[in-house]
Design an enzyme around this catalytic site. Structure first.
Site, PDB file in Angstrom:
ATOM      1  N   TYR A  54       0.736  -1.280   0.231  1.00 27.97           N
ATOM      2  CA  TYR A  54       0.016  -0.195   0.028  1.00 27.97           C
ATOM      3  C   TYR A  54       0.695   1.350   0.046  1.00 27.97           C
ATOM      4  CZ  TYR A  54      -4.167  -3.010   1.123  1.00 27.97           C
ATOM      5  OH  TYR A  54      -4.834  -3.857   1.111  1.00 27.97           O
ATOM      6  N   ARG A 129      -2.441 -12.231  -2.549  1.00 28.14           N
ATOM      7  CA  ARG A 129      -3.285 -12.597  -3.668  1.00 28.14           C
ATOM      8  C   ARG A 129      -2.504 -13.838  -4.246  1.00 28.14           C
ATOM      9  NH1 ARG A 129      -6.983  -9.878  -7.222  1.00 28.14           N
ATOM     10  NH2 ARG A 129      -6.903  -7.902  -5.728  1.00 28.14           N
TER      11      ARG A 129
HETATM   12  N1  LIG Z   1      -6.913  -8.040   0.258  1.00 32.82           N
HETATM   13  C1  LIG Z   1      -6.828  -7.111  -0.819  1.00 32.82           C
HETATM   14  O1  LIG Z   1      -7.003  -7.622  -1.874  1.00 32.82           O
HETATM   15  C2  LIG Z   1      -7.640  -5.937  -0.645  1.00 32.82           C
HETATM   16  C3  LIG Z   1      -8.060  -5.048  -2.059  1.00 32.82           C
HETATM   17  C4  LIG Z   1      -8.737  -3.790  -1.612  1.00 32.82           C
HETATM   18  C5  LIG Z   1      -8.674  -3.355  -0.199  1.00 32.82           C
HETATM   19  N2  LIG Z   1      -8.374  -4.007   0.649  1.00 32.82           N
HETATM   20  C6  LIG Z   1      -8.352  -3.626   2.183  1.00 32.82           C
HETATM   21  O2  LIG Z   1      -9.769  -3.236   2.401  1.00 32.82           O
HETATM   22  C7  LIG Z   1      -9.926  -1.989   2.916  1.00 32.82           C
HETATM   23  C8  LIG Z   1     -11.262  -1.280   2.631  1.00 32.82           C
HETATM   24  O3  LIG Z   1     -11.323  -1.288   1.171  1.00 32.82           O
HETATM   25  P1  LIG Z   1     -11.086   0.103   0.442  1.00 32.82           P
HETATM   26  O4  LIG Z   1     -10.325   1.291   1.240  1.00 32.82           O
HETATM   27  O5  LIG Z   1     -10.420   0.036  -0.900  1.00 32.82           O
HETATM   28  O6  LIG Z   1     -12.592   0.752   0.247  1.00 32.82           O
HETATM   29  P2  LIG Z   1     -14.033   0.931   0.809  1.00 32.82           P
HETATM   30  O7  LIG Z   1     -13.687   0.675   2.219  1.00 32.82           O
HETATM   31  O8  LIG Z   1     -15.246   0.036   0.197  1.00 32.82           O
HETATM   32  O9  LIG Z   1     -14.123   2.500   0.776  1.00 32.82           O
HETATM   33  C9  LIG Z   1     -13.394   3.482   1.352  1.00 32.82           C
HETATM   34  C10 LIG Z   1     -13.689   4.796   1.355  1.00 32.82           C
HETATM   35  O10 LIG Z   1     -15.136   4.857   1.822  1.00 32.82           O
HETATM   36  C11 LIG Z   1     -15.122   6.003   2.529  1.00 32.82           C
HETATM   37  N3  LIG Z   1     -15.941   5.840   3.938  1.00 32.82           N
HETATM   38  C12 LIG Z   1     -15.704   4.863   4.527  1.00 32.82           C
HETATM   39  N4  LIG Z   1     -16.549   5.097   5.463  1.00 32.82           N
HETATM   40  C13 LIG Z   1     -17.458   6.263   5.520  1.00 32.82           C
HETATM   41  C14 LIG Z   1     -18.321   6.632   6.129  1.00 32.82           C
HETATM   42  N5  LIG Z   1     -18.618   6.156   7.310  1.00 32.82           N
HETATM   43  N6  LIG Z   1     -18.784   7.903   5.459  1.00 32.82           N
HETATM   44  C15 LIG Z   1     -18.358   8.316   4.180  1.00 32.82           C
HETATM   45  N7  LIG Z   1     -17.501   7.682   3.656  1.00 32.82           N
HETATM   46  C16 LIG Z   1     -16.838   6.779   4.195  1.00 32.82           C
HETATM   47  C17 LIG Z   1     -13.842   6.821   2.704  1.00 32.82           C
HETATM   48  O11 LIG Z   1     -13.843   8.039   2.338  1.00 32.82           O
HETATM   49  P3  LIG Z   1     -12.507   8.877   2.826  1.00 32.82           P
HETATM   50  O12 LIG Z   1     -11.466   8.485   2.269  1.00 32.82           O
HETATM   51  O13 LIG Z   1     -13.093  10.365   2.333  1.00 32.82           O
HETATM   52  O14 LIG Z   1     -12.650   8.839   4.610  1.00 32.82           O
HETATM   53  C18 LIG Z   1     -13.195   5.674   1.802  1.00 32.82           C
HETATM   54  O15 LIG Z   1     -11.947   6.361   1.024  1.00 32.82           O
HETATM   55  C19 LIG Z   1      -8.703  -1.557   2.554  1.00 32.82           C
HETATM   56  O16 LIG Z   1      -8.323   0.008   3.185  1.00 32.82           O
HETATM   57  C20 LIG Z   1      -7.505  -2.167   2.482  1.00 32.82           C
HETATM   58  O17 LIG Z   1      -7.109  -2.523   3.959  1.00 32.82           O
HETATM   59  C21 LIG Z   1      -7.830  -5.200   0.755  1.00 32.82           C
END
Ligand SMILES: NC(=O)c1ccc[n+]([C@@H]2O[C@H](COP(=O)([O-])OP(=O)(O)OC[C@H]3O[C@@H](n4cnc5c(N)ncnc54)[C@H](OP(=O)(O)O)[C@@H]3O)[C@@H](O)[C@H]2O)c1
Length: 285
Positions: A54, A129
């Site tokens: 990341y 992955r």
């Molecule tokens: N294992 C894998 O292959 C893989 C792949 C992708 C992600 N991940 C993990 O999964 C985690 C979560 O996925 P993601 O970050 O990609 O996407 P997500 O959780 O689906 O979306 C994140 C976004 O949602 C917004 N958000 C979160 N809570 C909110 C709320 N209560 N109100 C309004 N907006 C909100 C945030 O905005 P703001 O930025 O404005 O706060 C953030 O940028 C990642 O951080 C990572 O740790 C793992």
């Protein structure tokens, strides 16, 4: 805050996905990023999901792990119950994402993560992955070895199907604690893996619970049923979404990403939201 289990550790039912702190185009300044982690901890979050990959690009590989470690070190309160879950197996070439699941690479990556996190053993080390260039069994053997050698306390796998989960169970053994797959209102293709985890006592960690950093902003329009329930309850669509995740099974521990304190504060409150059977049926349709 409701609690759940990952392996032998009790964690908050909502974790913090730390990825946006490093990869979001308009990512916060380092001190603001640390404030997001601190806000999560203040809200009772005791699971932080990171990964060595990341970062914006190859040049700053490890960015997110270093940031999480610095945030934990600068937090005024007790962090002894916080589980830092990191991942290895993704590499970066420039800003591209590549894979290396070879045993020699995974050991090196794990040792680097240990150094960046400043710990003797990683709480939960996840294989990021599957690498088509390395037999799955070899990567699982490498993870087993890391656990046997005490470099990692618990092992997780990510982006795995049922057959891969079963091979991991047989090779990694009791150290295998979790599966992290994509699962959101608009992406439910991991439902079978979720059920498989529940049947075998593995934690299921849905990644991108709102569809990812870019899609999260339009969740209300892409998941209208969730928005409708949220409107009736007077809470955010994000909170309803996470409550829906939690209602799938006791083994589910979502990790919503955040780059603003208010996002994780709002998300953490989802553990207090109990959806009715009728609401859940509407959301599952
Ligand atoms: N294992 C894998 O292959 C893989 C792949 C992708 C992600 N991940 C993990 O999964 C985690 C979560 O996925 P993601 O970050 O990609 O996407 P997500 O959780 O689906 O979306 C994140 C976004 O949602 C917004 N958000 C979160 N809570 C909110 C709320 N209560 N109100 C309004 N907006 C909100 C945030 O905005 P703001 O930025 O404005 O706060 C953030 O940028 C990642 O951080 C990572 O740790 C793992």
């Amino acid at each position: 805050m409701q609690q759940r289990r990952i392996g032998d550790q009790t964690v908050s039912a909502i974790g913090l996905g730390a990825m946006p702190l490093s990869t979001k185009d308009d990512r916060p300044a380092p001190e603001d990023a640390q404030a997001v982690v601190h806000a999560a901890l203040d809200a009772g979050v005791t699971l932080v999901d990171t990964a060595d990959a990341y970062a914006r690009d190859e040049a700053e590989f490890g960015h997110n792990e270093s940031l999480v470690a610095a945030a934990l070190a600068s937090y005024g309160g007790d962090t002894s119950s916080v589980l830092v879950a990191t991942k290895g197996g993704h590499t970066r070439r420039g800003s591209d994402w590549e894979l290396d699941g070879s045993p020699s690479y995974l050991r090196r990556a794990c040792e680097d993560s240990l150094r960046r996190l400043g710990v003797d053993a990683i709480g939960l080390y996840q294989y990021h992955r599957p690498d088509p260039g390395t037999p799955w069994e070899d990567s699982m053997g490498a993870l087993r070895q890391l656990a046997d050698d005490g470099l990692v306390r618990m092992v997780g796998i990510s982006n795995a199907d049922i057959a891969q989960i079963d091979v991991a169970r047989s090779i990694v053994g009791p150290a295998l604690a979790s599966v992290q797959n994509q699962f959101s209102p608009g992406w439910r293709f991991s439902a079978d893996e979720l059920a498989h985890c529940a049947a075998h006592g593995l934690a299921f960690i849905p990644w991108s619970p709102f569809g990812g950093v870019t899609a999260a902003g339009s969740l209300s329009s892409t998941a209208p049923a969730f928005a409708e329930v949220a409107g009736k309850l007077g809470v955010s669509v994000y909170r309803v979404t996470l409550a829906w995740h939690l209602a799938q099974s006791d083994v589910v521990v979502p990790i919503p990403g955040a780059s603003r304190p208010s996002s994780i504060q709002d998300s953490a409150a989802a553990t207090d939201l109990q959806l009715t059977a009728e609401q859940l049926a509407r959301l599952s349709a």
